[in-house]
Motif scaffolding. Structure first.
Motif: not given
Length: 116
Positions: A96-116
């Motif tokens: 994954l460090h060599r090919y970081p784009d093989i998994l989907p990326k998700y973006q959440v806002d700052r308020g949701a970080i504690r629930f992830v």
């Protein structure tokens, strides 16, 4: 769900070749084609890099581990995927460090970080 201290320690114990690998063998070319096809099916973004990771002309080894796990080694002997029973192939962190784009990326806002 109640976990005993022994169960927690067992989960975080270090993986060692001597203790966890039961056998390792060279993969037949037909099985190697099947592994390549399943990896491309599971990780479509990896298709352009599959020849670097799992070259057709070089040997591929599979290590059978304890507890129905297996590890796929690249031609240089580095672990690249592991699989539990007949589940999906899971890439190692090094891959994954060599090919970081093989998994989907998700973006959440700052308020949701504690629930992830």
């Amino acid at each position: 769900l109640v976990l005993t201290l022994a169960a927690v320690l067992e989960m975080w114990r270090k993986f060692t070749k001597e203790e966890h690998i039961r056998s390792h063998a060279k993969v037949k070319s037909s099985e190697q084609r099947g592994i390549r096809a399943r990896v491309i099916e599971q990780y479509p973004a990896l298709e352009e890099h599959i020849e670097d990771i799992l070259p057709k002309k070089s040997d591929l080894y599979v290590c059978k581990c304890t507890e129905s796990r297996q590890v796929i080694l690249d031609p240089s002997g580095e672990f690249i995927f592991f699989q539990c029973r007949s589940g999906p192939f899971i890439p190692t962190l090094r891959l994954l460090h060599r090919y970081p784009d093989i998994l989907p990326k998700y973006q959440v806002d700052r308020g949701a970080i504690r629930f992830v």
